[in-house]
Design a protein around this motif. Structure first.
Motif, PDB file in Angstrom:
ATOM      1  N   UNK A   1      -3.514   4.481   0.950  1.00  0.00           N
ATOM      2  CA  UNK A   1      -4.372   3.913  -0.081  1.00  0.00           C
ATOM      3  C   UNK A   1      -3.889   2.515  -0.431  1.00  0.00           C
ATOM      4  N   UNK A   2      -4.797   1.706  -0.919  1.00  0.00           N
ATOM      5  CA  UNK A   2      -4.457   0.351  -1.346  1.00  0.00           C
ATOM      6  C   UNK A   2      -3.694   0.397  -2.663  1.00  0.00           C
TER       7      UNK A   2
ATOM      8  N   UNK B   1       0.853  -1.190   0.000  1.00  0.00           N
ATOM      9  CA  UNK B   1       0.000   0.000   0.000  1.00  0.00           C
ATOM     10  C   UNK B   1       0.891   1.242   0.000  1.00  0.00           C
ATOM     11  N   UNK B   2       0.276   2.416  -0.095  1.00  0.00           N
ATOM     12  CA  UNK B   2       1.042   3.653  -0.182  1.00  0.00           C
ATOM     13  C   UNK B   2       0.554   4.669   0.832  1.00  0.00           C
ATOM     14  N   UNK B   3       1.504   5.215   1.601  1.00  0.00           N
ATOM     15  CA  UNK B   3       1.213   6.321   2.513  1.00  0.00           C
ATOM     16  C   UNK B   3       1.446   7.628   1.758  1.00  0.00           C
TER      17      UNK B   3
ATOM     18  N   UNK C   1     -10.190   3.463  -1.177  1.00  0.00           N
ATOM     19  CA  UNK C   1      -9.935   3.742  -2.589  1.00  0.00           C
ATOM     20  C   UNK C   1      -8.605   3.100  -2.970  1.00  0.00           C
ATOM     21  N   UNK C   2      -8.549   2.571  -4.164  1.00  0.00           N
ATOM     22  CA  UNK C   2      -7.306   2.001  -4.673  1.00  0.00           C
ATOM     23  C   UNK C   2      -6.480   3.088  -5.341  1.00  0.00           C
ATOM     24  N   UNK C   3      -5.184   2.854  -5.425  1.00  0.00           N
ATOM     25  CA  UNK C   3      -4.256   3.826  -6.009  1.00  0.00           C
ATOM     26  C   UNK C   3      -4.687   4.242  -7.419  1.00  0.00           C
ATOM     27  N   UNK C   4      -5.095   3.288  -8.249  1.00  0.00           N
ATOM     28  CA  UNK C   4      -5.479   3.598  -9.630  1.00  0.00           C
ATOM     29  C   UNK C   4      -6.664   4.559  -9.674  1.00  0.00           C
ATOM     30  N   UNK C   5      -7.622   4.367  -8.803  1.00  0.00           N
ATOM     31  CA  UNK C   5      -8.796   5.245  -8.756  1.00  0.00           C
ATOM     32  C   UNK C   5      -8.400   6.642  -8.255  1.00  0.00           C
TER      33      UNK C   5
END
Length: 102
Positions: free
Chosen positions: A23-24, A2-4, A81-85
């Motif tokens: 985010x995921x 995931x990303x902070x 929410x996912x990173x792509x979204x």
């Protein structure tokens, strides 16, 4: 992974408030910088993140926040929410000039 996302609010007097969200999925700064104002600024609420200016504004306040850094983390997402979204939401906000006056 995931990303902070770490970001901050800085008023005209350079008073700062910091925040982060997770985010995921994988997200890199290069994914977002093309959509930022001046390659640095964004309005969090326009992409589903929290704004954190003071409740009572002064002449030193504004709507813009600064993207500080992104880093990989194994922590659970704090946003649904996912990173792509999220990248897509940044793109749309940018195309709409960040809805700055709406």
């Amino acid at each position: 992974m995931n990303t902070r996302i770490s970001y901050l609010y800085r008023d005209a007097c350079n008073h700062k408030s910091f925040n982060d969200t997770i985010v995921a999925g994988d997200l890199f700064i290069d994914h977002l910088t093309p959509f930022l104002k001046d390659r640095l600024l964004f309005i969090p609420s326009k992409v589903g993140m929290l704004d954190f200016q003071p409740n009572e504004w002064t002449e030193d306040d504004h709507i813009w926040h600064e993207l500080e850094k992104l880093e990989a983390t194994q922590e659970d997402p704090t946003m649904n929410i996912a990173a792509e979204k999220l990248i897509e939401q940044f793109r749309i906000a940018h195309l709409n000039e960040w809805y700055e006056f709406s």
